[in-house]
Design an enzyme around this catalytic site. Structure first.
Site, PDB file in Angstrom:
ATOM      1  N   HIS A 139       6.415  -1.028   3.497  1.00 42.74           N
ATOM      2  CA  HIS A 139       6.351  -3.142   4.103  1.00 42.74           C
ATOM      3  C   HIS A 139       4.779  -3.063   3.236  1.00 42.74           C
ATOM      4  O   HIS A 139       5.312  -2.285   2.448  1.00 42.74           O
ATOM      5  CB  HIS A 139       5.884  -2.847   5.543  1.00 42.74           C
ATOM      6  CG  HIS A 139       4.321  -2.642   5.641  1.00 42.74           C
ATOM      7  ND1 HIS A 139       4.619  -1.293   5.684  1.00 42.74           N
ATOM      8  CD2 HIS A 139       3.227  -2.552   6.241  1.00 42.74           C
ATOM      9  CE1 HIS A 139       3.493  -0.435   5.681  1.00 42.74           C
ATOM     10  NE2 HIS A 139       2.166  -1.738   6.178  1.00 42.74           N
TER      11      HIS A 139
ATOM     12  N   ASN B  77       0.886  -1.077  -0.251  1.00 40.66           N
ATOM     13  CA  ASN B  77      -0.035   0.003  -0.194  1.00 40.66           C
ATOM     14  C   ASN B  77       0.820   0.710  -0.059  1.00 40.66           C
ATOM     15  O   ASN B  77       1.829   1.087   0.758  1.00 40.66           O
ATOM     16  CB  ASN B  77      -0.571   0.120   1.229  1.00 40.66           C
ATOM     17  CG  ASN B  77      -1.847  -0.942   1.222  1.00 40.66           C
ATOM     18  OD1 ASN B  77      -2.065  -1.809  -0.083  1.00 40.66           O
ATOM     19  ND2 ASN B  77      -1.791  -1.663   2.551  1.00 40.66           N
TER      20      ASN B  77
ATOM     21  N   GLN C  49      -2.159   2.469   3.316  1.00 41.54           N
ATOM     22  CA  GLN C  49      -1.176   2.602   3.901  1.00 41.54           C
ATOM     23  C   GLN C  49      -0.977   3.049   5.479  1.00 41.54           C
ATOM     24  O   GLN C  49      -1.498   4.794   5.055  1.00 41.54           O
ATOM     25  CB  GLN C  49      -0.004   3.072   3.465  1.00 41.54           C
ATOM     26  CG  GLN C  49       1.503   3.050   4.135  1.00 41.54           C
ATOM     27  CD  GLN C  49       3.075   3.768   3.354  1.00 41.54           C
ATOM     28  OE1 GLN C  49       2.744   4.718   2.092  1.00 41.54           O
ATOM     29  NE2 GLN C  49       3.757   3.941   3.326  1.00 41.54           N
TER      30      GLN C  49
END
Length: 96
Positions: A96, A83, A90
């Protein structure tokens, strides 16, 4: 970055168990899993999102970490998802 939860995890501030780690990344279980196996692959270097990552080597190393941890755990089929940005979901602004 001192306020980043993932930087704190990487630094060992919470005693988070790493499923896998190398010089570029750490992998740990998501505390709010959306699947039976939900792992986060996080670069050791603070990078806010994919939009800020210009390092081809680091991006490649993150993908190789995905491959290594899935092999280590015997996972043959999996989905990877990044994301990027608040509007895309996010929540932690560390890639990540």
């Amino acid at each position: 970055m001192t306020d980043c939860i993932f930087c704190k995890i990487i630094n060992g501030d919470f005693g988070t168990e790493f499923v896998y780690e190398n010089e570029y990344a750490v992998v740990f279980k998501d505390i709010n899993p959306k699947a039976e196996t939900h792992l986060l692959v996080v670069p050791r270097l603070h990078v806010e999102s994919l939009n800020e990552l210009d390092d081809k080597e680091l991006l490649g190393e993150l993908m190789l970490a995905v491959k290594a941890v899935t092999r280590q755990l015997g996972i043959k089929s999996y989905k990877t998802l990044i994301n990027t940005g608040k509007e895309a979901g996010q929540e932690v602004f560390h890639l990540h």
